[in-house]
Design an enzyme around this catalytic site. Sequence first.
Site, PDB file in Angstrom:
ATOM      1  CE  LYS A  80      -4.012   2.372   2.206  1.00 44.84           C
ATOM      2  NZ  LYS A  80      -4.964   1.888   3.791  1.00 44.84           N
ATOM      3  CB  SER A 155      -7.392   3.994   2.523  1.00 48.57           C
ATOM      4  OG  SER A 155      -7.288   3.353   3.507  1.00 48.57           O
ATOM      5  CB  SER A 179      -8.644   1.240   5.691  1.00 45.64           C
ATOM      6  OG  SER A 179      -8.865   2.463   5.500  1.00 45.64           O
TER       7      SER A 179
END
Lengths: 507, 103, 505
Positions: A80, A155, A179
Amino acid sequence: MTQLHELDAASTAAAIASGEVSAIEVTQAHLDRITAVDGDVRAFLHVDTEGALAAANAVDEQRSAGAALGPLAGVPLAMKDVVVTKGLPTTSGSKILEGWVPPYDATVTRRVLDAGIVMLGKTNMDEFAMGSSTENSAYHPTHNPWDLSRVPGGSSGGSAAAVAAFEAPLSIGTDTGGSIRQPAAVTGIVGHKPTYGAVSRYGLIAFSSSLDQAGPFGRTVLDAALLHEVIAGPDPLDSTSIPQPGPDVVAAARQGARGDLAGVRVGVVRELTGAGGGYQQGVLDCFRAAVDTLAGLGAEIVEVSCPNFDYALAAYYLIAPSECSSNLARFDGVRYGLRVGDDGSHSLEEVMSLTREQGFGAEVKRRIMIGTYALSSGYYDAYYGQAQKVRTLIARDFAAAFTAVDVLVSPTSPFVAFGIGERVADPMAMYVNDLCTLPASLAGTPAISVPCGLSDETGPALPVGLQIMAPAMADDRCYRVGAAFEAAYTAANGFILKQISQLGAVR
Amino acid sequence: MSDERPTLTRDEVAHLAQLARLAVTDDELDLFAGQLDVILGAVARIGDVAAADIPPTSHAVPLQNVFRADEVRPSLPREDVLAGAPAVEDSRFRVPQILGEEE
Amino acid sequence: MTVRDDVQLDLSYDSVVRRFAPVIGLETHVELGTVSKMFCGCSTEFGAEPNTHTCPVCLGLPGALPVVNAKAIEYTIRIGLALNCSIAEWCRFARKNYFYPDMPKNFQISQYDEPLCVDGHLDVVVEGQTYRVGIERVHMEEDTGKNTHVGGATGRIHGAEYSLVDFNRAGIPLIEIVTKPVEGTGPLAPEVAKAYVTELRDILRSLGVSDVKMEQGSLRCDVNTSLSPIGVSEWGTRTETKNVNSLRSVERAVRSEIIRQAAILDRGGKIKQETRHFQETTGETRSGRSKEEATDYRYFPEPDLVPVAPARDWVAEIRASLPELPAARRTRLKSELGLSTEDLQQMVNAGVVEAVGETVQAGASATEARNWWMGYLAEQANSREVEPTSLPITPAQVARVILLVADGKLSTALARQAVDGVLQTGKDVDAIVAERGLAVVSDTSELTRAADEAIAANPDVADKVRGGKVAAVGALVGAVMKATRGQADAPAVRQILLQQLGVSE
Ligand SMILES: [Zn+2]
């Protein structure tokens, strides 16, 4: 024969360790898969072809030199973009950091690389991890591999989509209010949010410091456990890192996969099962079936009440914006990143304000302003202070529940993946995606999301997640129960990702 | 009672933006004033919880006294320090004219 | 209220303090002498190349996290104990949020409502009277980077075209010592303020927690001042004067602020609550540019750090390890050195008690140590506009010079040359003596030859001396000293000259 990119991480590592395939071959297969499908999925912000092949080569050389390889050596991973990577662009999904190349590695990055894991690149995300759909990325939305017109959650949507689309067997996400778990649920994969402090936050670009936690995504519970084991553990660079080693999650996943939950007490949280409406029926149906499955494995099912969970949303949307308003103050165009308006006609103060105005997206600005408001003198006690007290009450609800049960379960999200653009205009409609995941975030307790069925209530069949929550430092319980459920579900229904009809995926 | 809070005005949003160093546009002021008001209305129910005697939680797992020894560790190479800077002069970060006073 | 400008009032300091009672308060920032920064491992060494002592943490790079320096906590506790404070059982760091380019994160990690040390006091003596200065709190924070302003005439922030930022100083551990309001000093407020900072500096130095060099900025002072008319019990509006960076300035700043405020109050005006800046050149304070917004620091507990809860046995250990503090040392020195109260007071005023004590400890006689620090070194300090103890010479070096004089190896004049050498080069006394060939010429035959030459060269003077004007011999002594380049011992030369001239005193 199964293609290399379709293998799970454990099998891939075994094949590399035995010399059946080389790490280079595995890496190349995934780079090829990315080339083939990422134009549709758009999970990645940056693919590091050269670095990945070099890392794979190093693993192959170690192996041929007879060195002992780690349990995930040579296995590709997607990182990420909130995690700082030395020499690789890191933007946290924001224009304000476009082009920034960090001079240091996050602890998570260091541990991943030291384990011989091959980092393929950086994945898309909601800007600064604020969002539940990855639509808040300053670069582009990511598409759900199950239905490209839908969001992959957020997210950590890029990391989840990359794993669900077989672009990588593993990925790292971060979870502040859900997330990791919510995107795992809506893309049909496994995602675990560790106990707060189990994984170092050093080098995670902070959103909400007291809530942020990095964790693993995988297509199986065992894969997630293997990655969890690599990244977790004490870190002297993070003052909030728990100084003791965590439980053996890999052993727990293996134990769970044997499918026996006799003697395990499972609590169904009344407040997270849609009694007051707001949950999709298809989600509730899958969840009920999942609870029945757990009972069938020998678990004792109990209903428990956690009344203060009803205030989790309010507490979260005060604490996270407050902390982010301070954490994001450093993005001012002085030391790194974007600078706007430095043309000799603007003062520094104006340049800072113009930079932040142009560098941040709408959701980030909203949250910064909410947080600025909540921390202002005169409001602190009523908002941030009160929210911290509510955290205590939520933690007490958990503690009380865990005297009666070993784990708590709920749906991971009230909804399946929704359409891109459907909710962007209404912040509150977006925020309720996190309803089920927020309590564990606020209490700092671990929770995993495991696929538990498909719902075609909104159109095509879309995955639903089962959330399993455990007490702090008992992450092993999430993995054990998750693996047991996964084994039973797969035995009855087949591997869930085989039902993706798009991307010409898996046979 | 949930929300007895006065509604957030456009001027207040402008003040928040100023505190947060955001040069928001007029259109944004209108948009944000409405949205922030809705959000604050929703979170205001936090006040319904009777929590006067409850201690606040800032960290999930309570730790204290986490220290490091007073030892010098290598700093970053200066090229790396300045590499990402928008403007550099004499090995320092160059910034436009500062109007505000030093604290 | 009307502002009268027609009234002629006496604004001499003496007149002002007959009409107004000052209340002062001091906030002192001290850089701690740890080798590494407060929250990262970067060096705290002064004077490094710009931005070479920086890392992800002290640059505020995305993702970096602070970890507290244990030594900084220990030093703060030492300071708290020396200032008679209670040490908190549990305290936290907080974030103080405001934007400024020298602050990498745009918040400062500080302490807010939970400081480590609270509620202490420090006694200072001014003109024989003891004043107890209450200590409100001692808390920890991190220093900022340094801005250099470029363009414009003055190198100051106003009128500069742009600024350059160096973050070497950012993150150096800083403590702030805040006094309670100090009342009842009357006209002596400026002296009490200076005595407080002096005493504080001496304590910090004796604790070994800071090099307390005001000119390098490791000790910085803000002074709050307010006035109320004599007989009125409420305090007036206070101003905060920043940038007070020497002991002398502390006194001057308070004095000038008292006169400035009195002038306003006399005319019926109101004091504006504001930040002012002390101007070293004029000795006056100037108003800071007023801020367009009220400051709202939005303090909240620093979520990246965990609470500090110093164990009681640790605190007890630190207490037991405290050195003798200046006040106690003064009492001891006074009796050991046989000083009068006035002598001691003079030494305190000159800020040299510690230095004299250490010089004596290094083997010098008390009288000589006192004479050097109050005499030649004080002059040197004065001409350089620094405190005597900031001169680049250590008490041990001064003691060495004194010993060399006592042993007859240096004359007083040579000793001064040796001290000058140390001050110029930073080298050791013996190195300077060897390098510059500083040694008393004690070879009598050589001196006798020089004396004869001087007599031969100055027959008139010689005659005067022979004629009974013994005092005239001084000119001949000077000639001999010149001829021997100051390396002779003047009394000995005088003796020889008189002998050669056949004169006795
Ligand atoms: Zn540093």
